[in-house]
Scaffold this active site. Structure first.
Site: not given
Lengths: 175, 155, 422
Positions: C7, C9, C42, C105, C168, C263, C266, C270-271
């Site tokens: 990732g 990000g 963003c 992410g 919405e 694990i 690991i 984040g997201d």
């Protein structure tokens, strides 16, 4: 360089000169709204609380910044911004506990005190009461330690705050 | 709630600075006044030396001044300490303490203060003049009253 | 010692920078699907509006990675993670790891409705999405979803001269972060700005032949040439799940407060993770840039042998809508509808705010048109300070000079009036 603007609110009389010279010097105009140092004024008790960027080590503004432009510059010790990439989202302004960020409505970006680029800060030079000082934070403590020691010897009791330490100032009182 | 206090007898202090060396050694592995929690204020011209410690105030300004909750009071012992992982280095606590007790570690970039050495203050152990003691509050007050009484009788 | 980070990000980058600072001699490898240096997702709507250039979106350049001695494998997909042999298998090679950080992410969702494959359907999650939207030259836009992305994209496109409608599904705009009253004010601001807002309406189908010509909801049909889907995201956890990493009930990778997965060796941040709220301590998906950044830092610290605990994710949303600063922080009434939160509201000229209190502490704040003292409120929420203490200091001014930041919160805590307008 580890000097910061150290504030003694007890000595501040709210004249606002610091705001004017900061705005003039750093933003090019005598408009206090563009000052990086702000004096929070309490009208009832004539209590004045100057606030300015503390250049925190792990700044909340930096954590919140959506463009990652706020970082500690380890050579100067200051928390600086890359203004060219600021999108004016104001996340930093909302995250600063001291309200030390200033929104520049002209450029629509947020700025903070940069200690006048490492020179002697204008606000400190112009403060008439000595409420603003430019020194390492620990030296402020040294003075208070000495005052506490003096009080202890004189009073032969546990240390009490010296009369000159920051405290209440009622309206109408003059220090 | 811990009812012991650090009781300092200023007349006994000779200003040797052993407490400062021990405190900094125990906490920071290095001897240095700037890293010591207890600070001895020396006024050589006036002829006194006064050790200043944390007052462990009931209304700790340092605790309130911290905007991120890094200064906390232990619920059981009542001891106020700085959690250095949480400290953001804004130094508001340093500016807030009326006695100048709160200090800042310029190397590690966080504030620090007296933590009473987890119940066995080392400055007390090593002060060879016994100028500083860790005694119950009542005993400290009693001693003060006696000192005052003696003074009054002597006058 | 080699750490592999999946990732590119803000979370993966912060983890990489943290490891580099702690361990200058460790090997750090970053893998990413996109062949681009890290950028701020963003700011994509800001770029859409023309307020920031495409170049300025990037928080790193390719040379920055070289200077940090970070080996990059960009433009590559991870096929699988072999936890037995500690290898990450890419399409063209295998990379062994001593430590692995999952910062994969999330991806934007498009519901499986008729017509979503037509030309003119977009998401806004990456620079490529942005470029596609701009190349399409939208004129009549329907934005599905009124979260951050939806509202920001609406403003951006309206500024570019498009006709914009927001649809919405729930009963109010920005429902996750604003309660009814402030949400209604935001809706009014959007409508005054020329954005059409439809709430409580569900999209059923996208109509058109070859390209988007209209959208059909359960109440009406709206002609349009562009649909932007801003309805939410799904965590990228499939590869992790296949590798035997535990996934939480909310859909994110389960981690402890040190960002460790089930694990050893690991980590995840984040997201893609299931986080927990700083305020309520409950599990939550905190899909915000500052949360991802902080989690990346914690993962990087623990990974490089420096134990660090995560304090929990904090919701902070700042949107400028029609010149008004709309802020939501902490918990909302909607988030904690099973707990009785005390609400203190104040509407004054063009400004509005509400404080949500839980047992004498501020749990959340929503404000419109307020710019000052918000950091003080945030500090009070995060430190869970008892308001009685703050009010006492403010009322008596006792020791206020030693805690000057309390003054910032005065205007919100002391019931208005000039005496507390610091």
């Amino acid at each position: 360089m580890d000097k910061r603007i150290v504030i003694d609110p007890g000595k501040c009389d709210g004249c606002g000169i610091c705001e004017l010279v900061c705005a003039a010097g750093r933003s090019g105009t005598w408009h206090p709204a563009l000052s990086r140092i702000k004096v929070k004024k309490d009208p009832i008790w004539s209590l004045n609380l100057p606030v300015v960027c503390s250049h925190c080590e792990d700044a909340p503004c930096g954590s919140a910044c959506l463009m990652n432009i706020i970082d500690k510059d380890y050579s100067t010790g200051l928390t600086l911004r890359v203004l060219s990439r600021c999108i004016g989202c104001r996340a930093c302004q909302v995250s600063c506990p001291f309200d030390a960020c200033t929104y520049d409505y002209r450029s629509e970006k947020v700025v903070n005190c940069d200690l006048c680029e490492g020179r002697a800060p204008e606000c400190v030079s112009c403060c008439p009461t000595g409420a603003l000082r430019y020194e390492r934070a620990e030296y402020f403590g040294e003075e208070k330690l000495k005052a506490a020691a003096r009080a202890a010897i004189i009073e032969e009791a546990e240390p009490v705050p010296d009369k000159d330490t920051p405290g209440l100032k009622r309206s109408g009182g003059v220090k | 709630m811990n009812s012991k206090v650090l009781f300092v007898d200023y007349h006994k202090c000779v200003g040797c600075g052993t407490c400062e060396m021990i405190c900094s050694l125990v906490h920071e592995n290095a001897c240095g006044r700037s890293l010591s929690r207890i600070r001895v204020v020396r006024e050589d011209k006036m002829g006194y030396s006064v050790p200043i410690t944390c007052s462990f105030c009931e209304k700790p300004v340092c605790l309130n001044a911290c905007p991120v909750g890094a200064v906390l009071r232990n619920k059981e012992t009542g001891v106020i300490t700085v959690q250095k992982e949480k400290c953001i280095g804004c130094r508001q606590c340093v500016q807030a303490c009326p006695f100048g007790h709160m200090s800042f570690n310029f190397e590690e970039r966080h504030s620090f203060k007296c933590d009473l050495c987890e119940g066995e203050p080392q400055c007390v152990q090593f002060c060879w003049k016994e100028a500083i003691e860790y005694i119950p509050l009542e005993e400290a007050l009693e001693r003060k009253r006696r000192t005052q009484a003696v003074k009054m009788i002597e006058e | 010692m080699r750490t592999v980070i999946i990732g590119n990000g803000v979370s993966g980058n912060k983890a990489a920078e943290t490891i580099r600072r702690q361990k200058p001699d460790w090997e750090v490898v970053m893998i990413s699907r996109e062949a681009l240096p890290a950028y701020s997702a963003c700011a994509l709507p800001d770029c859409l509006a023309g307020w920031v250039s495409r170049d300025d979106l990037f928080i790193k350049s390719f040379s920055d990675y070289r200077e940090l001695s970070i080996r990059t494998e960009f433009g590559k997909e991870v096929r699988l993670i072999d936890t037995a042999s500690c290898e990450v298998v890419l399409e063209d090679r295998k990379i062994e790891y001593d430590r692995l950080i999952l910062a994969s992410g999330s991806r934007a969702l498009i519901p499986p409705l008729t017509g979503v494959m037509l030309e003119g359907n977009f998401i806004l999650k990456s620079v490529f999405d942005l470029e596609r939207i701009m190349a399409h030259r939208p004129k009549q836009v329907v934005i599905v979803g009124s979260g951050n992305i939806g509202v920001e994209a609406a403003e951006a496109l309206e500024l570019r001269g498009c006709e914009v409608t927001i649809i919405e599904m729930l009963d109010r705009v920005m429902p996750k972060v604003f309660d009814e009253k402030p949400s209604a004010i935001i809706r009014r601001l959007l409508e005054e700005n020329g954005v059409r807002v439809l709430t409580g309406e569900k999209v059923m189908e996208v109509r058109g032949s070859g390209k988007v010509e209209g959208i059909i909801t359960d109440a009406r049909e709206i002609p349009c040439d562009t649909v932007i889907w801003a309805v939410g995201v799904r965590q990228n956890v499939e590869t992790a799940r296949e590798a035997g990493i535990d996934i939480g009930s909310l859909g994110g990778i389960k981690v402890n407060s040190r960002m460790e997965t089930n694990i050893e060796g690991i980590y995840a941040c984040g997201d893609c993770i299931e986080s927990f709220s700083l305020v309520t301590r409950r599990p939550e998906l905190s899909l915000l840039w500052p949360s991802a950044k902080r989690q990346g830092e914690i993962a990087g610290l623990n990974c490089s042998g420096k134990p660090a605990e995560y304090e929990g994710s904090f919701t902070l949303v700042v949107e400028e809508i029609c010149g008004k600063n709309c802020v939501s922080m902490g918990s909302t009434g909607g988030m904690q509808n099973d707990i009785q939160l005390q609400v203190i509201e104040n509407e004054d000229k063009d400004c509005y705010f509400r404080l949500l209190l839980d047992n004498g502490r501020i749990a959340g704040f929503q404000g419109i048109g307020h710019n000052e003292g918000l950091g003080a409120i945030m500090a009070l929420i995060k430190t869970k300070t008892q308001l009685s203490e703050v009010k006492r200091v403010l009322e008596t001014r006792e020791l206020l000079t030693m805690v000057p930041w309390f003054a910032g919160a005065a205007r919100y805590l002391m019931g208005g009036g000039d005496s507390y307008e610091f």
